[in-house]
Each structure stands twice: as structure tokens, then as C-alpha cells.
Design a protein around this motif. Structure first.
Motif, PDB file in Angstrom:
ATOM      1  N   ALA A   1      28.212  41.473  39.283  1.00  0.00           N
ATOM      2  CA  ALA A   1      29.422  40.684  39.829  1.00  0.00           C
ATOM      3  C   ALA A   1      30.699  42.116  39.290  1.00  0.00           C
ATOM      4  O   ALA A   1      30.156  43.303  38.128  1.00  0.00           O
ATOM      5  N   THR A   2      31.782  42.513  39.178  1.00  0.00           N
ATOM      6  CA  THR A   2      32.742  43.179  38.916  1.00  0.00           C
ATOM      7  C   THR A   2      33.978  42.726  39.455  1.00  0.00           C
ATOM      8  O   THR A   2      34.797  41.953  39.934  1.00  0.00           O
ATOM      9  N   ARG A   3      34.847  43.152  38.195  1.00  0.00           N
ATOM     10  CA  ARG A   3      36.929  43.285  39.117  1.00  0.00           C
ATOM     11  C   ARG A   3      37.508  44.431  39.057  1.00  0.00           C
ATOM     12  O   ARG A   3      38.405  44.605  39.358  1.00  0.00           O
ATOM     13  N   ASN A   4      36.157  45.363  39.301  1.00  0.00           N
ATOM     14  CA  ASN A   4      36.745  46.893  39.463  1.00  0.00           C
ATOM     15  C   ASN A   4      37.193  46.880  41.313  1.00  0.00           C
ATOM     16  O   ASN A   4      36.503  47.136  41.726  1.00  0.00           O
ATOM     17  N   HIS A   5      38.872  47.375  40.910  1.00  0.00           N
ATOM     18  CA  HIS A   5      38.561  47.899  43.122  1.00  0.00           C
ATOM     19  C   HIS A   5      38.273  47.897  43.620  1.00  0.00           C
ATOM     20  O   HIS A   5      37.862  48.293  44.770  1.00  0.00           O
ATOM     21  N   ASP A   6      37.590  49.394  42.772  1.00  0.00           N
ATOM     22  CA  ASP A   6      37.299  50.811  43.830  1.00  0.00           C
ATOM     23  C   ASP A   6      36.076  50.150  43.929  1.00  0.00           C
ATOM     24  O   ASP A   6      35.635  50.257  45.496  1.00  0.00           O
ATOM     25  N   VAL A   7      35.316  49.223  43.343  1.00  0.00           N
ATOM     26  CA  VAL A   7      34.208  48.649  43.830  1.00  0.00           C
ATOM     27  C   VAL A   7      34.163  48.144  45.191  1.00  0.00           C
ATOM     28  O   VAL A   7      33.194  48.021  46.331  1.00  0.00           O
TER      29      VAL A   7
END
Length: 132
Positions: free
Chosen positions: A43-49
Motif C-alpha cells: 500500500a502507498t499514498r506516494n503519487h510517483d509510485v
């Protein structure tokens, strides 16, 4: 038979499909940070990922037409090439990420399925009330 809940079982107040494991902070995996185990969901909130994951699969940011409210995007989706089904409306990355951030969503995804093949599995989740 005993009606008491066993310690460590699912929280009955968390809602359908929720589990204790989803309450821990999402881990963010950035390319090059470590091995991607087949079948692993991160899970992530990182836009680039998020953008990298989608673009590697040819997916574009989209929304469900008619789900907008007060001029804001409604249901967020990715439009994958070659998939039929619901008709989606393409939107720009800036608009998609603005809605994603405003709702404090988390992006859960899989790089590779259990068989090692690239996976399109993804899900957008809202934070639990105790995380707000």
C-alpha cells in the motif's frame, strides 16, 4: 458451543471485509527499495509510485461518469487498455490525485501475481474512522 469471541479474531465493528492487518500504517514500496515477492500486496499514498504502477500497465486515470458531486470527481478508477465493462471518463493525473488526497485514500496494489506475471490488482481504500 461458546459464543465468546476468541482473542485475536476480527473486529466485529470494523465493517465488512476489514481486518486488523489493514489498520496498521500502509507500507510504501518505492522501485529499487527491495525485492517484490510475487503475490505480495503493498500500500502507498506516494503519487510517483501510483503513477509509475499505472503507466507500466498502460492504465490511465479515470472516473465513473455521473459519480461527480459538486464539481468534484466521484468514483476513482484506472482505465486499463483492452478491458471492457463500465464506460469510464478519462481525467488528468492532477485532478485524479487531488481527489485521492482530499479523501485520504490509500492505494493497495500488486506488482506481480503469485505466478510471477505482472498484476493489475489494485484497490483504493478509505482510512478507518480511528485513523482520521
Amino acid at each position: 458451543m461458546n459464543d465468546q469471541r476468541r482473542p485475536g479474531t476480527r473486529d466485529p465493528y470494523a465493517g465488512p471485509g476489514a481486518s486488523r492487518s489493514l489498520k496498521k500504517p500502509p507500507e510504501s514500496v518505492v522501485p529499487g527499495e527491495g525485492p517484490q515477492q510475487p503475490g505480495r500486496i503493498v500500500a502507498t499514498r506516494n503519487h510517483d509510485v501510483i503513477r509509475r504502477w499505472a503507466e507500466q500497465r498502460g492504465a490511465r486515470p479515470a472516473t465513473m461518469p455521473g459519480s461527480e458531486y459538486n464539481g468534484h470527481l466521484g468514483v476513482l478508477r484506472f482505465d486499463f487498455p483492452g478491458y471492457g465493462g463500465a464506460v469510464l471518463r478519462a481525467v488528468g493525473w492532477d485532478e485524479w490525485f487531488a481527489a485521492f488526497d482530499a479523501r485520504r485514500l490509500t492505494f493497495r496494489y500488486q506488482e506481480r501475481g503469485a505466478d510471477g506475471a505482472p498484476s493489475n490488482f489494485n484497490r483504493l481504500e478509505q482510512p478507518h474512522r480511528d485513523e482520521l
